[in-house]
Design a protein around this motif. Sequence first.
Motif, mmCIF file in Angstrom:
data_model
loop_
_atom_site.group_PDB
_atom_site.id
_atom_site.type_symbol
_atom_site.label_atom_id
_atom_site.label_comp_id
_atom_site.label_asym_id
_atom_site.label_seq_id
_atom_site.Cartn_x
_atom_site.Cartn_y
_atom_site.Cartn_z
ATOM 1 N N GLU A 528 29.768 27.099 63.101
ATOM 2 C CA GLU A 528 30.504 26.114 63.564
ATOM 3 C C GLU A 528 31.167 24.918 62.603
ATOM 4 O O GLU A 528 31.914 24.454 63.037
ATOM 5 C CB GLU A 528 29.549 24.394 64.317
ATOM 6 N N VAL A 529 31.017 25.474 61.044
ATOM 7 C CA VAL A 529 32.079 24.916 60.109
ATOM 8 C C VAL A 529 33.167 25.929 59.773
ATOM 9 O O VAL A 529 33.207 26.024 58.840
ATOM 10 C CB VAL A 529 31.222 24.359 59.431
ATOM 11 N N GLY A 530 33.342 26.811 60.339
ATOM 12 C CA GLY A 530 34.640 28.283 59.945
ATOM 13 C C GLY A 530 33.897 29.189 58.984
ATOM 14 O O GLY A 530 34.813 29.407 58.122
ATOM 15 N N GLY A 531 32.415 29.160 59.302
ATOM 16 C CA GLY A 531 31.654 29.772 57.761
ATOM 17 C C GLY A 531 31.303 30.614 57.646
ATOM 18 O O GLY A 531 30.383 31.668 57.219
ATOM 19 N N VAL A 532 32.000 31.909 58.852
ATOM 20 C CA VAL A 532 32.086 33.169 59.498
ATOM 21 C C VAL A 532 33.136 34.564 59.040
ATOM 22 O O VAL A 532 34.531 33.388 60.030
ATOM 23 C CB VAL A 532 31.037 34.357 60.647
ATOM 24 N N GLY A 550 35.635 29.172 51.345
ATOM 25 C CA GLY A 550 35.719 27.520 51.041
ATOM 26 C C GLY A 550 36.575 25.698 51.419
ATOM 27 O O GLY A 550 36.291 25.494 51.197
ATOM 28 N N ASN A 551 38.082 26.822 51.808
ATOM 29 C CA ASN A 551 38.852 25.818 52.396
ATOM 30 C C ASN A 551 38.779 25.220 53.746
ATOM 31 O O ASN A 551 38.192 24.213 54.330
ATOM 32 C CB ASN A 551 40.379 26.111 52.988
ATOM 33 N N ASN A 552 37.457 26.127 54.561
ATOM 34 C CA ASN A 552 37.123 25.748 56.018
ATOM 35 C C ASN A 552 35.818 24.646 55.223
ATOM 36 O O ASN A 552 35.355 23.430 56.648
ATOM 37 C CB ASN A 552 36.722 26.709 56.677
ATOM 38 N N LEU A 553 34.840 25.189 54.521
ATOM 39 C CA LEU A 553 33.830 23.960 54.448
ATOM 40 C C LEU A 553 34.858 22.259 54.128
ATOM 41 O O LEU A 553 33.392 21.125 54.235
ATOM 42 C CB LEU A 553 33.105 24.809 52.902
ATOM 43 N N GLU A 554 35.451 22.692 53.187
ATOM 44 C CA GLU A 554 35.941 21.288 52.566
ATOM 45 C C GLU A 554 36.333 20.615 53.601
ATOM 46 O O GLU A 554 36.184 18.818 53.532
ATOM 47 C CB GLU A 554 37.374 21.462 51.662
ATOM 48 N N VAL A 555 37.037 21.209 54.957
ATOM 49 C CA VAL A 555 37.741 20.159 55.952
ATOM 50 C C VAL A 555 36.403 20.093 56.778
ATOM 51 O O VAL A 555 36.907 19.407 57.330
ATOM 52 C CB VAL A 555 38.886 21.135 56.507
ATOM 53 N N ALA A 557 33.244 20.970 56.836
ATOM 54 C CA ALA A 557 32.024 20.188 56.318
ATOM 55 C C ALA A 557 31.977 19.784 54.597
ATOM 56 O O ALA A 557 31.453 20.213 53.915
ATOM 57 C CB ALA A 557 30.825 21.468 56.392
ATOM 58 N N PRO A 558 32.830 18.597 54.924
ATOM 59 C CA PRO A 558 32.909 17.995 52.679
ATOM 60 C C PRO A 558 31.540 17.196 52.981
ATOM 61 O O PRO A 558 30.460 16.590 53.892
ATOM 62 C CB PRO A 558 33.707 16.756 53.652
ATOM 63 N N GLY A 559 31.264 18.126 51.673
ATOM 64 C CA GLY A 559 30.205 16.762 50.997
ATOM 65 C C GLY A 559 28.756 18.272 51.241
ATOM 66 O O GLY A 559 27.892 17.223 50.367
ATOM 67 N N VAL A 560 29.118 18.970 51.629
ATOM 68 C CA VAL A 560 27.375 20.013 52.322
ATOM 69 C C VAL A 560 27.064 21.209 50.766
ATOM 70 O O VAL A 560 28.660 21.098 50.492
ATOM 71 C CB VAL A 560 27.617 20.600 54.020
ATOM 72 N N GLN A 561 26.372 20.346 49.611
ATOM 73 C CA GLN A 561 26.313 21.754 49.027
ATOM 74 C C GLN A 561 26.320 23.232 49.350
ATOM 75 O O GLN A 561 25.192 23.591 50.262
ATOM 76 C CB GLN A 561 24.567 21.318 48.534
ATOM 77 N N CYS A 562 26.949 23.966 49.326
ATOM 78 C CA CYS A 562 27.119 25.685 49.423
ATOM 79 C C CYS A 562 27.865 26.035 48.182
ATOM 80 O O CYS A 562 29.237 25.840 47.393
ATOM 81 C CB CYS A 562 28.127 25.912 50.327
#
Length: 690
Positions: A528-532, A550-555, A557-562
């Motif tokens: 759901e966050v483009g994490g795969v 990393g880019n997908n998470l920034e867009v 899921a901003p602020g989520v610790q990973c």
Amino acid sequence: MTSSPSLAQALLRPASIALVGISDDPGKTSGRPLLFLRRAGFKGRVYPINAKRTEVQGERAWPSLTSLPEVPDHAFILTPTESVLPTVTECAKLGVKVISILASGFSESGPEGVAREEALRELAASTGIRILGPSSLGVVHPESGLVLTANAAFAESDMPRGKVFVASHSGSMIGALVSRGKARGVGFAGLVSVGSETDLSIGEICQATLDDPEIEGYLLFLESLRHGEELRAFARAAAQRGKPVVAYKLGRSAAAAEMAATHTGALAGEDDIADAFLRDLGVVRVEMLDTFLEVFPLAQRLGATQHAAPRRVGVVATTGGGAAMVVDQLGVRDVVVQPASPETLKKLEAAGIPGNAGRVLDLTLAGTRYEIMKAALGIMLDAPEFDMVIAVVGSSARFNPDLAVKPILDSADHVKPLLAMLVPDAPQALAQLTQAGVPCFRSPESCADAVSAVLARRSSGVGPASGHPTSSEGHAISEAQAYEVLDILSVPHAPYVTLPLRGPAATLPFEYPVAAKVCSGQILHKTEVGGVLLGIRNETELAQALVTLGNNLEVRAPGVQCDDVLVQPMRRGLAEVLLGYRVDPEAGPVVMLAAGGIWAEVLRDRSIRLAPVPLETAREMVAEVRLLQTVAGMRGKERGDLEALAQTIVNLSQLALRPDLRICEAEVNPLMVMREGEGVMAVDALVLQA
């Protein structure tokens, strides 16, 4: 009193009763208990309490509990909601053993009611007084003349007695069962309206009666599963004593938890869990109210539980149409009617029994003759291909009831169960069969429901350990940490490494192509966050994948610790399944096997059991998931390693015995089923830990 009475005695056989707030008008709800007790001939002492009257319904009334000459065993509180707590407090101070509360207005009525109910719960815990209700219509125990109820149904006289004990969340259902039972000649050994189960639960009440020789089994009307531990303990103890338990539970409509953290939580809705809970404890769960009253003789005949459930049903009939309805309804419930074998057909022919022998032995009108039906039943019951026989009787059941049911009555002592389904409305014939303890049914639907429900029971296995956290208490751990839990349980998974999300790609200990996934306990559903990212073919593509993730998470899921990425080799199996475990707040630990991958929530093709499960039960679960039939060797196709899958189900279910791991939920999706001999492999895992 010199000694405190036991729970069962104070509840069902009290020596003395206080009716707190009894009305002088026996037509009112709060006036009925005194009238009913006197009509029933209750031999104990009854103390009407009414602060405003010196006489109630022609009897002396006492102004308060403290004015009584003794402390009553049981107090029925008939006063309005606002006076319940002070009255219960007074009962507790005096040492009353059990109280029943008629009033509503507690947890079902908003924050104030919730607070009132919590105060009742704390009072029971701190003083030891036992509370039935609130919203309890009372208790009935015919043997002792105890009709301590406000239920209007008990205004009717001559209620038949029986050997079955009823416990119900619904008070009105008690009245419905009594009136419907009387019409069928079915009586009860006792009936309890438990209401909200603030303190005393259905399980605890029933368990207190298990050693009563007058009680041979139980009917439970359940609105939900509450106090699951007590219900579990009772059902297992009842099975050990050979006392069948039948349940009618509301809530079959789909109401899965929309906010469930895992697919397991969403797929295993409340009623799915309840169904597995009841069946795994050997409880007969029926779908129809008619069946609820009719199924007990069959459940009793087949025993409280069975290890190898008989499935082969034979049908003999005097009416082809009636038999066809029974066969159809059994088929809808996956119970197949077995045709007579060639050997049995020869015996029927040698005995001169006329009729048509296909899937059903249709005797036509000749079956209305005693000698024909009696001989046919004897041969069918002796035939090794049948585990039970159903006799379907046509119009003769109404117009010649004695003649129609006599061959059934005379054959009912066979070692195999003999059932009767009467096509016409034939109350006299049904009464004769009921009195003789022969399982008999008014409709093909209830007949099939009864057979299916009894056969669906499963023998309870090892119970879970205590001290499990509930799913609401958990937080997700990372996928890498989840694999560490799987390693403890010997659940196979694909090899993996973790890399820094913002670091360079490294040399891998396995070959490409690989999959790369964000690895964080804060990200439950990675896609759901483009994490795969899948199909990564070399180190250059892996380096780019780290940047993309990393880019997908920034867009998204901003602020989520990973900080990490988990990398695994790509694997392909013959089938993908979901294997999940969760701790239900009421039912306790359960394990689920379902069609996995993208099909998990689309097909809802699943099997659920209480955890832990033995290997044989795990094999049953594998057989129940339809998707897995495609890799079971059908039509020459490759076989999957279903035995390894069954063992993996067993291994994951051992979480039920490991409360020390503090696992609330664990899910492998997908779990790859490899070729036979190659095992299974988890390629994704989600674990919630307290």
